[in-house]
Design a protein around this motif. Structure first.
Motif, PDB file in Angstrom:
ATOM      1  N   GLU A  43       1.336  -1.283  -0.049  1.00 21.97           N
ATOM      2  CA  GLU A  43      -0.241   0.105  -0.231  1.00 21.97           C
ATOM      3  C   GLU A  43       0.723   1.574  -0.159  1.00 21.97           C
ATOM      4  OE1 GLU A  43      -0.490  -2.561   2.142  1.00 21.97           O
ATOM      5  OE2 GLU A  43      -1.845  -3.453   1.067  1.00 21.97           O
ATOM      6  N   GLU A  44       0.250   1.596  -0.314  1.00 22.54           N
ATOM      7  CA  GLU A  44       0.995   3.719  -0.454  1.00 22.54           C
ATOM      8  C   GLU A  44       2.378   2.968  -1.295  1.00 22.54           C
ATOM      9  OE1 GLU A  44      -0.020   6.247   2.832  1.00 22.54           O
ATOM     10  OE2 GLU A  44      -2.058   5.525   2.973  1.00 22.54           O
ATOM     11  N   ASN A  45       3.132   2.211  -2.335  1.00 24.02           N
ATOM     12  CA  ASN A  45       3.955   2.373  -2.836  1.00 24.02           C
ATOM     13  C   ASN A  45       4.636   1.957  -1.850  1.00 24.02           C
ATOM     14  OD1 ASN A  45       6.248   2.314  -4.464  1.00 24.02           O
ATOM     15  ND2 ASN A  45       7.131   4.777  -4.206  1.00 24.02           N
ATOM     16  N   LEU A  98      13.403   2.613   6.136  1.00 26.82           N
ATOM     17  CA  LEU A  98      15.106   3.245   5.943  1.00 26.82           C
ATOM     18  C   LEU A  98      14.949   4.678   6.046  1.00 26.82           C
ATOM     19  CD1 LEU A  98      14.272   2.149   1.818  1.00 26.82           C
ATOM     20  CD2 LEU A  98      14.767   1.139   3.529  1.00 26.82           C
ATOM     21  N   THR A  99      16.012   5.355   6.187  1.00 29.77           N
ATOM     22  CA  THR A  99      16.582   6.495   6.048  1.00 29.77           C
ATOM     23  C   THR A  99      15.235   7.416   4.765  1.00 29.77           C
ATOM     24  OG1 THR A  99      18.503   6.305   4.369  1.00 29.77           O
ATOM     25  CG2 THR A  99      19.050   5.807   7.098  1.00 29.77           C
ATOM     26  N   PRO A 100      15.653   8.627   5.335  1.00 33.55           N
ATOM     27  CA  PRO A 100      15.250   9.421   3.787  1.00 33.55           C
ATOM     28  C   PRO A 100      15.775   9.345   2.779  1.00 33.55           C
ATOM     29  CG  PRO A 100      15.189  10.726   5.509  1.00 33.55           C
ATOM     30  CD  PRO A 100      16.043   9.623   6.021  1.00 33.55           C
ATOM     31  N   GLU A 101      17.270   9.302   2.974  1.00 29.12           N
ATOM     32  CA  GLU A 101      17.749   9.254   1.364  1.00 29.12           C
ATOM     33  C   GLU A 101      18.148   7.511   0.996  1.00 29.12           C
ATOM     34  OE1 GLU A 101      19.519  11.979   4.234  1.00 29.12           O
ATOM     35  OE2 GLU A 101      19.024   9.927   3.931  1.00 29.12           O
ATOM     36  N   ALA A 102      17.827   6.804   1.648  1.00 32.39           N
ATOM     37  CA  ALA A 102      17.325   4.849   0.579  1.00 32.39           C
ATOM     38  C   ALA A 102      16.040   5.055   0.667  1.00 32.39           C
ATOM     39  CB  ALA A 102      17.580   4.670   2.103  1.00 32.39           C
ATOM     40  N   SER A 103      15.226   5.522   1.230  1.00 27.18           N
ATOM     41  CA  SER A 103      13.743   5.624   0.564  1.00 27.18           C
ATOM     42  C   SER A 103      13.426   6.420  -0.552  1.00 27.18           C
ATOM     43  CB  SER A 103      12.829   6.544   2.020  1.00 27.18           C
ATOM     44  OG  SER A 103      12.129   6.110   1.671  1.00 27.18           O
ATOM     45  N   ALA A 104      14.319   7.614  -0.816  1.00 24.86           N
ATOM     46  CA  ALA A 104      13.946   8.616  -2.201  1.00 24.86           C
ATOM     47  C   ALA A 104      14.776   7.127  -3.806  1.00 24.86           C
ATOM     48  CB  ALA A 104      14.251   9.151  -2.461  1.00 24.86           C
ATOM     49  N   THR A 105      16.121   6.510  -3.415  1.00 24.86           N
ATOM     50  CA  THR A 105      15.924   5.829  -4.512  1.00 24.86           C
ATOM     51  C   THR A 105      15.447   4.556  -3.845  1.00 24.86           C
ATOM     52  OG1 THR A 105      17.858   5.222  -2.919  1.00 24.86           O
ATOM     53  CG2 THR A 105      18.406   7.338  -4.564  1.00 24.86           C
ATOM     54  N   TRP A 106      14.881   3.544  -3.179  1.00 25.92           N
ATOM     55  CA  TRP A 106      15.165   2.185  -3.346  1.00 25.92           C
ATOM     56  C   TRP A 106      13.502   2.037  -4.314  1.00 25.92           C
ATOM     57  CZ3 TRP A 106      10.588  -0.382  -0.630  1.00 25.92           C
ATOM     58  CH2 TRP A 106      10.754  -1.587  -0.396  1.00 25.92           C
ATOM     59  N   ASP A 107      13.639   1.378  -5.192  1.00 29.56           N
ATOM     60  CA  ASP A 107      13.237   0.672  -6.269  1.00 29.56           C
ATOM     61  C   ASP A 107      12.356  -0.726  -5.914  1.00 29.56           C
ATOM     62  OD1 ASP A 107      11.169   0.034  -8.010  1.00 29.56           O
ATOM     63  OD2 ASP A 107      12.686   0.372  -9.269  1.00 29.56           O
ATOM     64  N   PRO A 108      10.964  -0.865  -4.676  1.00 22.71           N
ATOM     65  CA  PRO A 108      10.915  -1.612  -4.462  1.00 22.71           C
ATOM     66  C   PRO A 108      10.254  -3.163  -5.352  1.00 22.71           C
ATOM     67  CG  PRO A 108       9.315  -0.055  -4.050  1.00 22.71           C
ATOM     68  CD  PRO A 108      10.434   1.073  -4.383  1.00 22.71           C
ATOM     69  N   SER A 161      20.186   2.580   5.850  1.00 22.16           N
ATOM     70  CA  SER A 161      20.563   3.406   4.785  1.00 22.16           C
ATOM     71  C   SER A 161      21.248   3.087   3.396  1.00 22.16           C
ATOM     72  CB  SER A 161      22.204   4.463   5.501  1.00 22.16           C
ATOM     73  OG  SER A 161      23.189   3.249   5.667  1.00 22.16           O
ATOM     74  N   GLU A 162      21.240   1.764   2.804  1.00 20.39           N
ATOM     75  CA  GLU A 162      21.492   1.215   1.528  1.00 20.39           C
ATOM     76  C   GLU A 162      20.949  -0.684   2.248  1.00 20.39           C
ATOM     77  OE1 GLU A 162      25.240  -0.751  -0.016  1.00 20.39           O
ATOM     78  OE2 GLU A 162      26.058   0.947   0.961  1.00 20.39           O
ATOM     79  N   VAL A 163      20.080  -0.344   1.101  1.00 20.29           N
ATOM     80  CA  VAL A 163      19.415  -1.762   0.846  1.00 20.29           C
ATOM     81  C   VAL A 163      18.783  -2.191  -1.012  1.00 20.29           C
ATOM     82  CG1 VAL A 163      17.997  -1.947   2.675  1.00 20.29           C
ATOM     83  CG2 VAL A 163      17.128  -1.115   0.776  1.00 20.29           C
ATOM     84  N   PRO A 164      19.051  -3.367  -1.146  1.00 19.63           N
ATOM     85  CA  PRO A 164      19.375  -4.017  -2.841  1.00 19.63           C
ATOM     86  C   PRO A 164      17.764  -3.103  -2.495  1.00 19.63           C
ATOM     87  CG  PRO A 164      19.051  -5.562  -1.671  1.00 19.63           C
ATOM     88  CD  PRO A 164      19.330  -4.208  -0.333  1.00 19.63           C
ATOM     89  N   ASP A 165      16.764  -2.497  -4.485  1.00 26.20           N
ATOM     90  CA  ASP A 165      16.158  -2.935  -5.229  1.00 26.20           C
ATOM     91  C   ASP A 165      15.873  -3.890  -4.598  1.00 26.20           C
ATOM     92  OD1 ASP A 165      16.078  -0.412  -5.320  1.00 26.20           O
ATOM     93  OD2 ASP A 165      16.661  -1.073  -7.870  1.00 26.20           O
ATOM     94  N   GLY A 166      14.048  -4.182  -4.821  1.00 29.75           N
ATOM     95  CA  GLY A 166      13.156  -4.747  -4.680  1.00 29.75           C
ATOM     96  C   GLY A 166      13.020  -5.114  -3.110  1.00 29.75           C
ATOM     97  N   ILE A 167      11.619  -6.864  -3.456  1.00 27.11           N
ATOM     98  CA  ILE A 167      11.286  -7.202  -2.360  1.00 27.11           C
ATOM     99  C   ILE A 167      11.720  -8.479  -1.384  1.00 27.11           C
ATOM    100  CG2 ILE A 167       9.770  -5.145  -1.563  1.00 27.11           C
ATOM    101  CD1 ILE A 167       7.241  -7.581  -2.861  1.00 27.11           C
TER     102      ILE A 167
END
Length: 567
Positions: free
Chosen positions: A75-77, A85-95, A159-165
């Motif tokens: 829900e809600e992306n 996530l940190t705000p910076e990581a959230s902005a770049t993470w592609d779930p 602060s750093e995670v791979p894209d995806g879930i």
């Protein structure tokens, strides 16, 4: 009728308590479930699993664990997962870039891997890419996913995670369902399925959006798409009819097409929507009225044949309705007095092909005697031929030079060598072309072992083949596979060896539901054929015994023959 209200599964996995301050912690894979009613904007009847936000003062290990398990909440992306996530990581993470599907039978592990870094260790069983294409791994595979953590306002965040879930097998099967996207073959006569997985919460929106984007890589260039690329999921307006069926309003971009392309696009759309697991029924609505496709404009799905045949002591014999002691009828007059191997007949009952007993010549004839017997290829060792409804007989020499042979039923001037550079140097054991005359499955081996590849035939608008697309490798559950044939629209029948028992086995491999083993084979079984339409499987032994199964054992018939198939 589909219920208007939805049960909601509330997974408490993110609240799992891990040892404080430990270097290695384990994440439970099972958790309590509670239910509540949800009103929302997702597909009616779709399941929902609630993700839990990070608890106050959670340890770094708890945050990592919670993030992994928050992938259930889209829900809600994926707002809840982003809370970890940190705000910076959230902005770049592609779930939506990738879904890693992991085994729920073993605990996940979180371990320190360096200063400010942790690693999640899990057993991956499959991957789902951003187009909904699932790749099943050869077995549970240990994967280590490294993340970085830091404190934000005295709270641990990633602060750093791979894209995806990440989803457990149970969560994936709850939240996602298989469906077919249907495209058109090069002649625009058949619907060609492209098997995908979609989030059930999106339903028709996901299907429409994916249709607009186009086919998977292995079909690209081999199929035609009449659904405009300008469409998006928001163009799918869904209501529920009085009988509980989902009613989809035809998007304006499709409604405004010229009559011919519109009819084709509607056939694609209707068949694709009807394949959704969550649909009890689908109806199309145009200009406020239920839309029924005119019969003359319909494009049909294609299924395997249902009439069994085999090579008899001579010729091609019918296995349909044979009485005890009654000679099986010959189906191809030109073959009637010839010893043959691996006979095939086109679904219209006309074009036929076979090998000579040594497998060194490919023979072509017609059941209606419209063409004389032709030795179409000779001087090699050929794999069993297969035939399509575009008038071509497919085969290959055992050692591939990077081409397949497409031998025309209309004469040698139309024979073609079809480029398949990815097969160069491989030993070809078997091939089969689907009833849609587009998708092909190839069994081959080299020093790295056997593999089964799914590819497609690129043709011109008259059906003349030019090349094969780059393949998609399929997972196999058998070893020493000797045969693979189409059984259903998205299912294959394979003959091989069970790795653990080393017994010869036959399995139906469904691209959606997995595998189903057939009854134990008779001693000496060397060929097999099956058809979901006939609801039967036939087998032959190296002693020319023929056997039939409806799923409960095998029955030997009073007829000598070998190499069964269907048309």
């Amino acid at each position: 009728m589909r219920p208007a209200r939805r049960d909601v599964l509330r997974a408490a996995g993110a609240a799992a308590v891990l040892g404080l301050g430990t270097a290695c912690a384990r994440i439970p894979t099972a958790s309590p479930i509670s239910r509540r009613t949800l009103t929302g904007q997702t597909q009616p009847g779709a399941p929902y699993v609630r993700a839990l936000p990070p608890p106050p003062d959670a340890t770094a290990q708890e945050v990592v664990a919670g993030f992994v398990q928050a992938g259930v909440g889209s829900e809600e992306n994926f707002a809840v997962a982003r809370d970890y996530l940190t705000p910076e990581a959230s902005a770049t993470w592609d779930p939506e870039a990738l879904i890693t599907i992991y085994s729920g039978s073993q605990e996940l592990k979180v371990a320190e891997s360096g200063e400010g870094r942790l690693a999640v260790v899990l057993k991956a069983v499959a991957l789902l890419d951003d187009h909904g294409v699932r790749s099943v791994l050869s077995g549970p595979t240990s994967r280590e996913i490294e993340v970085a953590v830091e404190q934000v306002e005295d709270q641990w965040r990633l602060s750093e995670v791979p894209d995806g879930i990440f989803l457990s097998e149970a969560a994936f099967e709850t939240l996602y369902g298989p469906a077919q996207l249907y495209f058109l073959d090069a002649r625009e006569r058949h619907l060609v399925p492209d098997h995908r997985w979609f989030p059930l919460r999106r339903g028709a929106s996901a299907v429409l959006e994916a249709l607009s984007v186009g086919p998977s890589d292995f079909l690209d260039g081999a199929v035609i798409n009449r659904v405009p690329r300008i469409l998006s999921g928001s163009d799918a307006v869904t209501t529920t009819g009085v009988d509980g069926t989902a009613q989809i309003t035809v998007p304006t971009a499709i409604a405004n097409l010229a009559a011919g392309p519109r009819a084709l696009a509607l056939a694609q759309l209707e068949a694709s929507l009807q394949s959704l697991r969550s649909s009890t029924g689908v109806g199309l609505v145009l200009d406020g009225r239920d839309l029924t496709l005119e019969e003359q404009n319909q494009v049909e799905r294609t299924l395997p044949g249902h009439r069994p045949i085999a090579a008899g002591p001579t010729g091609v014999i019918s296995l349909s309705d044979n009485g005890a002691g009654t000679p099986a009828p010959q189906l191809v007059p030109a073959f009637a007095e010839i010893e043959l191997a691996f006979p095939v007949i086109a679904q219209d009952g006309v074009l036929s092909a076979a090998l000579d007993p040594e497998g060194s010549s490919v023979l072509i004839a017609t059941a209606d005697e419209s063409l004389p017997l032709r030795v179409a290829a000779t001087g090699g060792s050929f794999v069993p031929p297969r035939v399509d409804d575009a008038g071509y007989v497919w085969t290959s020499t055992r050692t591939s030079p990077g081409v397949l042979l497409a031998l025309s039923g209309r004469g040698p001037d139309l024979d073609a060598k079809v480029d398949a550079p990815w097969l160069t140097g491989r030993e070809i054991r078997a091939l089969d072309i689907a009833a849609d005359a587009t998708r092909m499955v190839v069994l081959s081996t080299d020093t790295a072992g056997a593999r089964v590849d799914l590819c497609a035939v690129v043709r011109d608008s008259d059906g003349a083949p030019a090349s094969l697309t780059d393949p998609r490798s399929l997972r196999t559950f058998l070893a020493d596979i000797t045969q693979v044939v189409w059984y259903d629209e998205v299912a294959l029948l394979m003959l091989g060896t069970e790795p653990t028992s080393e017994e010869r086995r036959a399995q139906i491999i469904d691209l959606a539901s997995g595998r189903e083993s057939l009854p134990a084979l008779a001693a000496g079984t060397d060929r097999i054929a099956g058809s979901v339409v006939a609801e039967a499987v036939w087998a032959s032994t190296n002693d020319d015994e023929l056997l039939r199964s409806d799923g409960d054992g095998w029955t030997m018939i009073d007829q000598k023959g070998h190499d069964p198939s269907f048309y």
